[in-house]
Design a protein around this motif. Structure first.
Motif, short mmCIF file in Angstrom:
data_model
loop_
_atom_site.label_atom_id
_atom_site.label_comp_id
_atom_site.label_asym_id
_atom_site.label_seq_id
_atom_site.Cartn_x
_atom_site.Cartn_y
_atom_site.Cartn_z
N LEU A 21 33.87 45.90 45.73
CA LEU A 21 34.78 45.57 44.58
C LEU A 21 34.80 44.32 44.83
CD1 LEU A 21 39.19 47.31 45.17
CD2 LEU A 21 38.51 44.99 45.23
N GLN A 22 35.31 43.52 44.06
CA GLN A 22 35.43 41.97 44.30
C GLN A 22 36.25 41.66 42.91
OE1 GLN A 22 31.89 40.21 43.28
NE2 GLN A 22 32.07 38.04 44.06
N LEU A 23 37.15 40.33 43.57
CA LEU A 23 38.24 40.00 42.58
C LEU A 23 37.89 38.62 42.16
CD1 LEU A 23 41.28 42.09 43.72
CD2 LEU A 23 39.87 41.78 41.04
N VAL A 24 37.86 37.79 41.40
CA VAL A 24 37.57 36.40 41.39
C VAL A 24 38.42 35.39 40.15
CG1 VAL A 24 35.69 34.43 40.78
CG2 VAL A 24 34.74 36.36 41.52
N GLU A 25 39.13 34.61 41.48
CA GLU A 25 40.10 33.77 40.47
C GLU A 25 39.65 32.75 40.11
OE1 GLU A 25 42.46 35.52 44.26
OE2 GLU A 25 40.66 35.12 43.89
N SER A 26 40.26 31.76 38.84
CA SER A 26 39.84 31.20 37.88
C SER A 26 41.17 30.65 37.68
CB SER A 26 38.38 30.80 37.21
OG SER A 26 38.71 32.24 35.83
N GLY A 27 40.90 28.91 36.80
CA GLY A 27 41.59 28.71 35.94
C GLY A 27 42.76 27.44 37.19
N GLY A 28 42.86 27.69 38.27
CA GLY A 28 43.57 26.25 38.77
C GLY A 28 42.72 25.18 38.60
N ASP A 29 43.84 24.04 38.29
CA ASP A 29 43.84 22.67 38.35
C ASP A 29 44.96 22.21 38.42
OD1 ASP A 29 42.57 21.74 35.51
OD2 ASP A 29 42.38 20.51 36.92
N LEU A 30 45.15 20.30 38.47
CA LEU A 30 45.87 19.89 38.40
C LEU A 30 46.52 19.25 37.06
CD1 LEU A 30 47.60 17.10 39.99
CD2 LEU A 30 45.60 16.29 38.99
N VAL A 31 47.41 19.85 37.57
CA VAL A 31 48.82 19.27 36.14
C VAL A 31 49.61 18.40 36.24
CG1 VAL A 31 49.39 21.76 36.25
CG2 VAL A 31 49.24 20.63 33.67
N GLN A 32 50.39 17.83 34.91
CA GLN A 32 51.50 17.47 35.41
C GLN A 32 52.71 18.53 34.95
OE1 GLN A 32 51.66 14.13 32.10
NE2 GLN A 32 50.63 13.08 33.66
N PRO A 33 54.28 17.67 36.02
CA PRO A 33 55.09 18.47 35.97
C PRO A 33 56.01 18.73 34.10
CG PRO A 33 55.74 16.96 37.59
CD PRO A 33 53.84 16.94 37.01
N CYS B 296 52.99 49.50 40.00
CA CYS B 296 53.43 48.38 41.13
C CYS B 296 55.18 48.68 41.52
CB CYS B 296 53.59 47.09 39.78
SG CYS B 296 52.53 46.18 39.15
N PRO B 297 55.44 48.73 43.38
CA PRO B 297 56.66 48.89 43.38
C PRO B 297 57.30 47.91 43.25
CG PRO B 297 54.37 48.21 45.31
CD PRO B 297 54.17 48.07 43.66
N GLY B 298 58.79 48.21 43.76
CA GLY B 298 59.07 47.23 43.26
C GLY B 298 60.88 46.89 44.53
N PRO B 299 60.61 46.20 45.17
CA PRO B 299 59.20 44.79 45.13
C PRO B 299 58.56 45.54 46.08
CG PRO B 299 61.48 45.17 47.05
CD PRO B 299 61.47 46.64 45.97
N PHE B 300 57.06 44.07 45.73
CA PHE B 300 56.05 44.02 46.48
C PHE B 300 55.36 43.25 47.35
CE2 PHE B 300 54.28 41.02 43.49
CZ PHE B 300 54.99 40.94 42.72
N SER B 301 54.75 43.63 47.90
CA SER B 301 54.30 42.71 49.28
C SER B 301 52.94 42.29 49.22
CB SER B 301 54.97 43.08 50.34
OG SER B 301 55.08 43.72 50.89
N GLU B 302 52.71 42.37 50.54
CA GLU B 302 51.10 42.13 50.60
C GLU B 302 50.32 43.26 50.84
OE1 GLU B 302 51.11 38.09 52.93
OE2 GLU B 302 49.24 38.53 52.84
N LYS B 303 51.11 44.47 51.62
CA LYS B 303 50.96 44.99 52.13
C LYS B 303 50.91 46.47 51.54
CE LYS B 303 55.05 47.27 52.96
NZ LYS B 303 55.64 47.96 52.02
N ASP B 304 51.26 46.65 50.45
CA ASP B 304 51.51 47.28 48.97
C ASP B 304 49.99 47.31 48.44
OD1 ASP B 304 54.66 46.44 48.61
OD2 ASP B 304 53.29 48.38 49.05
N PHE B 305 48.79 45.84 48.51
CA PHE B 305 47.41 45.42 47.72
C PHE B 305 46.60 45.73 48.94
CE2 PHE B 305 48.79 44.70 43.60
CZ PHE B 305 50.85 44.01 44.35
N GLY B 306 45.18 46.03 48.73
CA GLY B 306 44.57 46.12 49.76
C GLY B 306 43.11 45.52 49.16
N SER B 307 42.83 45.14 48.48
CA SER B 307 41.40 44.84 47.83
C SER B 307 42.20 42.70 46.71
CB SER B 307 41.00 44.97 47.28
OG SER B 307 40.67 45.91 47.93
N TRP B 308 41.94 41.73 47.39
CA TRP B 308 42.13 40.28 47.50
C TRP B 308 40.96 39.44 46.63
CZ3 TRP B 308 47.21 38.30 47.95
CH2 TRP B 308 47.86 39.91 48.85
#
Length: 129
Positions: free
Chosen positions: A2-14, A107-119
């Protein structure tokens, strides 16, 4: 694997916008709810948004309601976080995560880190002028 890969982060103005992507592999993406979390320097990681396996149910932390939109494309095994009207306080490392095990499809509501197994490893979003 299992793999999750994030992208799209950047520096942006308010006031600007970004779209984050979370590409998944190695598991049945379409059976798992996906969450977005963020962690600012010196702060605990907080849940930002969650989307159910079908995309029919979403929830958001109050601070991003009306500005952020979570979505997913199960055919592409990718989840997204559209972020508009960004503020300096949105600056953080953003992580996507997948629910695993029993009840993984919603999705549990509310949700937290403990509800997710892979990052994923995270992507940096900086909002600054």
């Amino acid at each position: 694997q299992l793999q999750l890969v994030e992208s799209g982060g950047d520096l942006v103005q308010p006031g600007g916008s970004l779209r984050l992507s979370c590409a998944a592999s190695g598991f049945s993406f379409g059976y798992s709810a996906i969450g977005w979390f963020r962690q600012a320097p010196g702060k605990e990681r907080e849940g930002v948004s969650c989307i159910s396996r079908s995309g029919g149910s979403t929830n958001y932390v109050d601070s991003v309601k009306g500005r952020f939109t979570i979505s997913r494309d199960n055919a592409k095994k990718t989840a997204y976080l559209q972020m508009n009207s960004l503020k300096p306080e949105d600056t953080a490392v953003y992580y996507c995560a997948a629910r695993t095990g029993s009840g993984a499809s919603y999705c549990p509501g509310p949700f937290s880190e403990k509800d997710f197994g892979s990052w994923g490893q995270g992507t940096q979003v900086t909002v600054s002028s």
